[in-house]
Design a protein around this motif. Structure first.
Motif, mmCIF file in Angstrom:
data_model
loop_
_atom_site.group_PDB
_atom_site.id
_atom_site.type_symbol
_atom_site.label_atom_id
_atom_site.label_comp_id
_atom_site.label_asym_id
_atom_site.label_seq_id
_atom_site.Cartn_x
_atom_site.Cartn_y
_atom_site.Cartn_z
ATOM 1 N N ARG A 99 2.033 65.991 52.085
ATOM 2 C CA ARG A 99 1.803 64.200 50.375
ATOM 3 C C ARG A 99 -0.180 64.224 50.590
ATOM 4 O O ARG A 99 -0.507 64.630 51.753
ATOM 5 C CB ARG A 99 2.142 63.370 51.221
ATOM 6 N N CYS A 100 -0.393 64.175 49.364
ATOM 7 C CA CYS A 100 -1.791 64.077 49.101
ATOM 8 C C CYS A 100 -2.363 63.501 50.036
ATOM 9 O O CYS A 100 -1.896 61.708 49.747
ATOM 10 C CB CYS A 100 -1.813 63.986 47.747
ATOM 11 N N GLN A 101 -3.308 63.364 50.308
ATOM 12 C CA GLN A 101 -4.321 62.158 51.943
ATOM 13 C C GLN A 101 -4.862 61.687 51.095
ATOM 14 O O GLN A 101 -5.051 60.325 51.192
ATOM 15 C CB GLN A 101 -5.181 62.758 52.686
ATOM 16 N N ARG A 102 -5.211 61.635 50.461
ATOM 17 C CA ARG A 102 -6.128 60.776 49.367
ATOM 18 C C ARG A 102 -5.179 60.032 48.041
ATOM 19 O O ARG A 102 -5.327 58.351 47.862
ATOM 20 C CB ARG A 102 -7.329 61.618 48.111
ATOM 21 N N CYS A 103 -3.608 59.761 47.649
ATOM 22 C CA CYS A 103 -3.533 59.521 46.830
ATOM 23 C C CYS A 103 -2.192 59.059 47.572
ATOM 24 O O CYS A 103 -1.099 58.623 46.021
ATOM 25 C CB CYS A 103 -3.411 60.069 45.396
ATOM 26 N N LEU A 104 -1.442 59.646 48.142
ATOM 27 C CA LEU A 104 -0.044 59.702 48.816
ATOM 28 C C LEU A 104 0.384 60.072 48.121
ATOM 29 O O LEU A 104 1.883 60.165 48.384
ATOM 30 C CB LEU A 104 0.325 58.169 48.949
ATOM 31 N N LYS A 159 -4.505 68.031 49.853
ATOM 32 C CA LYS A 159 -5.503 66.819 48.596
ATOM 33 C C LYS A 159 -4.928 67.389 47.543
ATOM 34 O O LYS A 159 -5.971 68.926 47.071
ATOM 35 C CB LYS A 159 -7.032 66.319 49.008
ATOM 36 N N HIS A 160 -4.335 66.742 45.851
ATOM 37 C CA HIS A 160 -4.905 67.523 45.057
ATOM 38 C C HIS A 160 -6.269 68.360 44.938
ATOM 39 O O HIS A 160 -6.794 67.560 45.705
ATOM 40 C CB HIS A 160 -4.498 66.463 44.069
ATOM 41 N N GLU A 161 -6.223 69.518 43.961
ATOM 42 C CA GLU A 161 -7.450 69.768 43.012
ATOM 43 C C GLU A 161 -7.826 68.693 42.307
ATOM 44 O O GLU A 161 -7.487 66.862 41.991
ATOM 45 C CB GLU A 161 -6.930 70.272 42.066
ATOM 46 N N ALA A 173 -6.778 66.259 39.035
ATOM 47 C CA ALA A 173 -4.958 66.043 39.199
ATOM 48 C C ALA A 173 -4.819 64.972 40.322
ATOM 49 O O ALA A 173 -3.497 64.509 40.354
ATOM 50 C CB ALA A 173 -4.486 67.414 39.729
ATOM 51 N N CYS A 174 -5.896 64.448 40.737
ATOM 52 C CA CYS A 174 -5.314 63.704 41.872
ATOM 53 C C CYS A 174 -5.123 62.363 41.226
ATOM 54 O O CYS A 174 -6.091 61.232 40.461
ATOM 55 C CB CYS A 174 -6.580 63.499 42.984
ATOM 56 N N GLN A 175 -4.616 61.437 41.941
ATOM 57 C CA GLN A 175 -4.651 60.444 40.984
ATOM 58 C C GLN A 175 -5.013 58.947 41.529
ATOM 59 O O GLN A 175 -5.202 57.505 42.158
ATOM 60 C CB GLN A 175 -3.279 59.522 40.965
ATOM 61 N N ALA A 176 -5.848 59.430 43.025
ATOM 62 C CA ALA A 176 -6.429 57.990 43.438
ATOM 63 C C ALA A 176 -8.039 57.825 42.797
ATOM 64 O O ALA A 176 -8.408 58.919 42.074
ATOM 65 C CB ALA A 176 -6.973 58.687 45.280
HETATM 66 ZN ZN ZN Z 1 -3.719 62.841 44.629
#
Ligand code: ZN
Length: 180
Positions: free
Chosen positions: A80-85, A149-151, A154-157
């Motif tokens: 689970r990405c810790q930025r956008c979950l 975390k996503h690159e 690529a992260c949706q947050a």
């Molecule tokens: Zn993310």
């Protein structure tokens, strides 16, 4: 007699156990596959329980006479990405050597580590009934990033918006699991 044998074989498939020192000294090897769903501690941090890991455990004795297990695990899990979950595919590529030590050896090692020296290889307690999947799970857990975390891109947050969401992430995880 025959029946008993089959039952035993099934049991071995489900949860392999090895006599670790004996396994190492005889240069034995096992390989197999394990579903992520069978690794409860790992499951806790995954975004999704689906997936299979392939593993190999090869025993041996090094030139210094240390018994070891070479552990290899390959597969894909979803963290689970810790930025956008959201989910984040993470390739598991574990290739590590674990030295087998008795309790005295491990205690001595603690002193060495406390003294600031680094050991080349990790050590585990030699066990006549080592639960292979538990060992693999431990090693996989240690190998995973603490805060995946996503690159960037690529992260949706959106930047700065996610602080509050991160706080309640364990509950978000639960809610999501229940709704699936
Ligand atoms: Zn993310």
């Amino acid at each position: 007699m025959k029946r008993r044998k089959i039952y035993h074989a099934r049991l071995m498939y489900a949860r392999p156990f090895i006599d670790s020192l004996d396994f190492a000294r005889n240069g034995r090897k096992i390989s197999g596959e394990v579903r992520l769903a069978e690794l409860p501690r790992l499951l806790d941090i995954l975004e999704n329980p689906q997936g299979i890991l392939s593993y190999t455990v090869q025993g041996g004795v090094d030139k210094q006479g240390n018994s070891f297990l070479d552990v290899g695990v390959v597969g894909l899990c979803r963290l689970r990405c810790q930025r956008c979950l959201n989910g984040l595919d993470y390739p598991v590529r574990l290739d590590t050597r674990l030295l087998l030590r008795d309790q005295t050896g491990l205690d001595a090692l603690d002193d060495i580590v406390a003294g600031g020296e680094e050991e080349e290889f990790d050590s585990i307690l030699a066990d006549t009934h080592l639960n292979v999947l538990d060992m693999l799970e431990e090693e996989i857990l240690l190998s995973l990033p603490i805060a995946p975390k996503h690159e960037a891109g690529a992260c949706q947050a959106a930047d700065g918006k996610n602080a509050q969401r991160e706080e309640k992430s364990p509950f978000a995880v639960l809610a999501k699991l229940k709704s699936n």
